[in-house]
Design a protein around this motif. Structure first.
Motif: not given
Length: 272
Positions: A85, A89, A71, A87
């Protein structure tokens, strides 16, 4: 510093391709996945505004590379390492505030670091793969565009770990002066390198002797105006024939990080 979402344009089989709609240049994109991002080292190939003009701060022939591990997103090849970082989605990639090392370099190199952060910071970005999904031989291209219509185009090179396995990490000091040397192809200008060892606290404990290096360091460009210390990932490429000798083993050198860099001062000339 807040970095907002990086929207990933999706294309489902049989549906229409999503298009970057904010710039004058229209492109068709398909969705990118986490495994695809992680499988490549993404090398910066183009940085332009909505009219196709070069973006200020991005140097011609840039060696900037972006890669994804787990990540984590990392941008290297400038002055400092920039990481964050992230992520995925659905069609969005959420990027957190970036963390950067704090080295000082030549102004043009530092300007490129600032340009990368400014491109992403506070922007809602569109991203996707440009190459056709069924073209297995094409080099993948990752298009990232902000709401001002500025875009970065990255070309994917297969990640070395997937090709060669885990690397050995070494630290090399690179001299700003090259040395004429003999190779299998004849005379050439070799790099002058020496290995440096650090203890667990990051303190330099040993410096090797200078030697010539005729190979290539992927993701790095020689600069005769700078003294540099590099952290390299060295990958061992064994011959396909298991009966091959040690002499058949080759090595691939890839830049992981520039640890130190300093501008070389020009010698002062004495006036008679």
């Amino acid at each position: 510093m807040n970095i907002k979402k990086l929207a990933v344009s999706a294309l489902i089989a049989g549906s229409l391709a999503a298009c970057a709609h904010t710039s004058d240049r229209k492109v068709s994109m398909r969705a990118v996945t986490v495994p695809q991002l992680s499988a490549y080292d993404w090398q910066l190939a183009e940085a332009t505004d909505r009219h196709g003009r070069p973006l200020p701060g991005f140097a011609a022939g840039s060696s900037m590379t972006m890669n994804f591990s787990g990540q984590r997103l990392n941008v290297t090849g400038g002055c400092n390492n920039i990481s964050s970082n992230y992520q995925l989605n659905d069609q969005d990639m959420q990027i957190q505030a970036p963390v950067s090392t704090m080295k000082a370099c030549a102004p043009d190199i530092m300007a490129q670091d600032s340009a990368v952060v400014a491109f992403m910071n506070g922007q809602k970005l569109h991203a996707g793969l440009l190459n056709a999904e069924n073209d297995q031989n094409a080099q993948p291209e990752l298009w990232i565009e902000n709401r001002r219509g500025e875009h970065l185009l990255w070309r994917g090179v297969p990640a070395a770990v997937a090709q060669y396995g885990q690397p050995t990490v070494v630290f090399w000091e690179i001299s700003p002066q090259t040395q004429t040397c003999q190779t299998a192809q004849g005379a050439a200008q070799c790099l002058k390198v020496r290995e440096i060892s650090y203890n667990d606290q990051g303190v330099k404990v040993k410096t090797g002797v200078w030697r010539n290096f005729a190979g290539k360091i992927d993701g790095w460009q020689f600069n005769p105006q700078e003294n540099q210390v590099l952290r390299l990932n060295v990958y061992e490429v064994k011959p396909a024939d298991v009966t091959g000798t040690a002499a058949d083993i080759q090595y691939v050198y890839k830049l992981d990080q520039i640890i130190e860099r300093s501008v070389v001062k020009s010698p002062k000339h004495k006036h008679k």
